[in-house]
Write a protein that holds these residues in place. Structure first.
Motif, PDB file in Angstrom:
ATOM      1  N   VAL A   1      17.677  -9.737   7.617  1.00  7.99           N
ATOM      2  CA  VAL A   1      16.421  -9.015   7.870  1.00  7.99           C
ATOM      3  C   VAL A   1      16.608  -7.511   7.681  1.00  7.99           C
ATOM      4  N   HIS A   2      17.724  -6.965   8.120  1.00 10.57           N
ATOM      5  CA  HIS A   2      17.965  -5.538   7.918  1.00 10.57           C
ATOM      6  C   HIS A   2      18.139  -5.210   6.434  1.00 10.57           C
ATOM      7  N   ALA A   3      18.745  -6.118   5.677  1.00  7.60           N
ATOM      8  CA  ALA A   3      18.869  -5.915   4.233  1.00  7.60           C
ATOM      9  C   ALA A   3      17.501  -5.947   3.569  1.00  7.60           C
ATOM     10  N   ILE A   4      16.648  -6.867   3.997  1.00  5.96           N
ATOM     11  CA  ILE A   4      15.283  -6.956   3.453  1.00  5.96           C
ATOM     12  C   ILE A   4      14.511  -5.678   3.763  1.00  5.96           C
ATOM     13  N   ARG A   5      14.660  -5.203   4.981  1.00 10.77           N
ATOM     14  CA  ARG A   5      13.955  -3.980   5.387  1.00 10.77           C
ATOM     15  C   ARG A   5      14.394  -2.783   4.535  1.00 10.77           C
ATOM     16  N   ASP A   6      15.708  -2.670   4.291  1.00 13.63           N
ATOM     17  CA  ASP A   6      16.205  -1.573   3.456  1.00 13.63           C
ATOM     18  C   ASP A   6      15.659  -1.679   2.036  1.00 13.63           C
ATOM     19  N   ALA A   7      15.631  -2.883   1.485  1.00 16.10           N
ATOM     20  CA  ALA A   7      15.127  -3.081   0.124  1.00 16.10           C
ATOM     21  C   ALA A   7      13.635  -2.777   0.044  1.00 16.10           C
ATOM     22  N   MET A   8      12.890  -3.152   1.073  1.00 17.38           N
ATOM     23  CA  MET A   8      11.457  -2.843   1.110  1.00 17.38           C
ATOM     24  C   MET A   8      11.229  -1.342   1.189  1.00 17.38           C
ATOM     25  N   ARG A   9      12.013  -0.671   2.023  1.00 21.71           N
ATOM     26  CA  ARG A   9      11.849   0.774   2.182  1.00 21.71           C
ATOM     27  C   ARG A   9      12.128   1.507   0.867  1.00 21.71           C
ATOM     28  N   ALA A  10      13.067   0.983   0.082  1.00 20.53           N
ATOM     29  CA  ALA A  10      13.377   1.600  -1.210  1.00 20.53           C
ATOM     30  C   ALA A  10      12.208   1.494  -2.178  1.00 20.53           C
ATOM     31  N   ARG A  11      11.318   0.537  -1.954  1.00 23.79           N
ATOM     32  CA  ARG A  11      10.158   0.342  -2.834  1.00 23.79           C
ATOM     33  C   ARG A  11       8.927   1.107  -2.365  1.00 23.79           C
ATOM     34  N   GLY A  12       8.979   1.652  -1.169  1.00 26.88           N
ATOM     35  CA  GLY A  12       7.829   2.390  -0.660  1.00 26.88           C
ATOM     36  C   GLY A  12       7.837   2.440   0.850  1.00 26.88           C
ATOM     37  N   PRO A  13       6.966   3.255   1.438  1.00 26.55           N
ATOM     38  CA  PRO A  13       6.991   3.479   2.886  1.00 26.55           C
ATOM     39  C   PRO A  13       6.237   2.442   3.706  1.00 26.55           C
ATOM     40  N   GLY A  14       5.681   1.423   3.048  1.00 26.19           N
ATOM     41  CA  GLY A  14       4.801   0.488   3.740  1.00 26.19           C
ATOM     42  C   GLY A  14       5.427  -0.210   4.923  1.00 26.19           C
ATOM     43  N   VAL A  15       6.701  -0.588   4.820  1.00 27.69           N
ATOM     44  CA  VAL A  15       7.341  -1.337   5.905  1.00 27.69           C
ATOM     45  C   VAL A  15       7.402  -0.510   7.186  1.00 27.69           C
ATOM     46  N   ASP A  16       7.436   0.816   7.066  1.00 29.13           N
ATOM     47  CA  ASP A  16       7.488   1.679   8.249  1.00 29.13           C
ATOM     48  C   ASP A  16       6.096   1.983   8.809  1.00 29.13           C
ATOM     49  N   ALA A  17       5.048   1.590   8.086  1.00 35.49           N
ATOM     50  CA  ALA A  17       3.686   1.866   8.533  1.00 35.49           C
ATOM     51  C   ALA A  17       3.222   0.899   9.612  1.00 35.49           C
ATOM     52  N   ILE A  18       3.872  -0.254   9.693  1.00 27.40           N
ATOM     53  CA  ILE A  18       3.356  -1.342  10.529  1.00 27.40           C
ATOM     54  C   ILE A  18       3.094  -0.917  11.975  1.00 27.40           C
ATOM     55  N   PRO A  19       4.063  -0.339  12.698  1.00 27.80           N
ATOM     56  CA  PRO A  19       3.783   0.019  14.092  1.00 27.80           C
ATOM     57  C   PRO A  19       2.944   1.282  14.264  1.00 27.80           C
ATOM     58  N   LYS A  20       2.602   1.954  13.159  1.00 30.15           N
ATOM     59  CA  LYS A  20       1.860   3.213  13.239  1.00 30.15           C
ATOM     60  C   LYS A  20       0.352   3.035  13.072  1.00 30.15           C
ATOM     61  N   ILE A  21      -0.085   1.842  12.684  1.00 33.00           N
ATOM     62  CA  ILE A  21      -1.491   1.656  12.305  1.00 33.00           C
ATOM     63  C   ILE A  21      -2.431   2.022  13.446  1.00 33.00           C
ATOM     64  N   TYR A  22      -2.132   1.562  14.648  1.00 34.11           N
ATOM     65  CA  TYR A  22      -3.029   1.851  15.763  1.00 34.11           C
ATOM     66  C   TYR A  22      -3.069   3.339  16.079  1.00 34.11           C
TER      67      TYR A  22
ATOM     68  N   ILE B   1       0.853  -1.189   0.000  1.00 38.45           N
ATOM     69  CA  ILE B   1       0.000   0.000   0.000  1.00 38.45           C
ATOM     70  C   ILE B   1       0.886   1.235   0.000  1.00 38.45           C
ATOM     71  N   THR B   2       0.745   2.075  -1.022  1.00 31.72           N
ATOM     72  CA  THR B   2       1.642   3.226  -1.162  1.00 31.72           C
ATOM     73  C   THR B   2       1.350   4.328  -0.143  1.00 31.72           C
ATOM     74  N   ASN B   3       0.090   4.455   0.273  1.00 33.00           N
ATOM     75  CA  ASN B   3      -0.277   5.459   1.276  1.00 33.00           C
ATOM     76  C   ASN B   3      -1.281   4.815   2.223  1.00 33.00           C
ATOM     77  N   TYR B   4      -0.774   4.196   3.281  1.00 29.18           N
ATOM     78  CA  TYR B   4      -1.642   3.414   4.163  1.00 29.18           C
ATOM     79  C   TYR B   4      -2.625   4.291   4.914  1.00 29.18           C
ATOM     80  N   ARG B   5      -2.220   5.484   5.266  1.00 31.11           N
ATOM     81  CA  ARG B   5      -3.132   6.388   5.985  1.00 31.11           C
ATOM     82  C   ARG B   5      -4.322   6.760   5.114  1.00 31.11           C
ATOM     83  N   LYS B   6      -4.087   7.019   3.839  1.00 26.95           N
ATOM     84  CA  LYS B   6      -5.173   7.303   2.892  1.00 26.95           C
ATOM     85  C   LYS B   6      -6.057   6.065   2.710  1.00 26.95           C
TER      86      LYS B   6
END
Length: 289
Positions: free
Chosen positions: A169-190, A115-120
């Motif tokens: 896992v840190h390499a995967i996280r960096d690669a995911m972040r390069a594709r979009g902000p979704g990986v950083d949205a996880i702890p923010k949902i609540y 999801i490119t904009n999880y808040r939206k």
């Protein structure tokens, strides 16, 4: 590619179902939203339905309810789904407002990366839910936690505490972040659910730590099974992310070394690691009885 990933998602579905003791939290609110009534047929939308396992299980559990699975790729079904289930191929990022007021439950399980904009997306979920509707989310944090539930930072090779699992896992996280902000949205949902304010009558969150493999002391047979499913899910994930790591710029030799090392560590339970899972639920006010 999709067949292998859907097999992994089936493992993940079984693990989460066993850990929750069912297909969802907030069972009272979900059952109320889906209760048979006069008027429109109760309806569920599963955004990012993947292999279709959750859709099919919900269709069997609620035969009077229409269950719709939405994903970019067709579900890899191994059997005929119940007649009250159907699947649509579409991109949730293009908008959901054409479904305004159509659903009583919206489920979003492990889709933040897509999801490119999880808040939206969350604001659109409010619009497509009927009064009294329930929004369910599940997200596994792409972080490693130690046996005391502390998040582990990146430790480079040669430094004390280095493991291939943690490095990968840190390499995967960096690669995911390069594709979009979704990986950083996880702890923010609540927090975002709380930000939405009075559109929700009630909200809730549950945070669970699942061990990667049965390494805890005095585990029940159920917990051993769940942790083994988490281990198998993780091992499958290592294989599935290889193309993403290569496209991010890591060399074949580096990815192969990290992956082989992580697989060996996980198979032999060398590390006492957890994955943190977030579950949230939100209920709209105004259900018409």
């Amino acid at each position: 590619m999709y067949i292998a990933e859907h097999s992994r998602l089936d493992l993940q579905h079984e693990m989460l179902k066993r850990k929750r003791g069912g297909l969802f939290y907030a069972p009272k609110a979900v059952r109320k939203a889906l209760a048979a009534r006069e008027g429109p047929q109760p309806c569920i939308l599963d955004v990012g339905s993947g292999s279709g396992s959750w859709v099919i299980d919900m269709g069997r559990s609620f035969p009077h309810v229409e269950v719709v699975g939405l994903d970019l790729a067709p579900a890899n079904l191994t059997s005929t789904p119940p007649p009250n289930c159907r699947f649509e191929c579409d991109d949730a990022n293009l908008g959901l407002l054409h479904y305004k007021g159509c659903f009583d439950v919206v489920n979003a399980s492990c889709i933040t990366q897509g999801i490119t904009n999880y808040r939206k997306f969350m604001d659109e979920v409010v619009e497509i839910l009927r009064p009294g509707g329930v929004f369910l989310t599940v997200a596994g944090d792409m972080q490693i936690h130690d046996e005391n539930h502390n998040m582990l930072p990146l430790i480079n090779e040669g430094e004390p505490g280095f493991t291939y699992t943690l490095r990968l896992v840190h390499a995967i996280r960096d690669a995911m972040r390069a594709r979009g902000p979704g990986v950083d949205a996880i702890p923010k949902i609540y927090d975002w659910v709380q930000e939405q304010g009075s559109v929700w009558e009630s909200i809730g969150q549950k945070i669970i730590y699942i061990p990667i493999g049965p390494w805890e002391d005095e585990m029940s047979e159920k917990d051993k099974y769940i942790s083994e499913l988490m281990r198998q899910d993780f091992l499958h994930m290592i294989q599935s992310v290889r193309p993403m790591l290569l496209s991010y710029g890591w060399f074949n030799e580096t990815v192969d070394k990290w992956s082989a090392g992580a697989q060996e560590e996980i198979k032999t339970l060398r590390n006492k690691y957890y994955i943190r899972w977030f579950f949230t639920w939100s209920v709209k006010p105004g259900r018409t009885e």
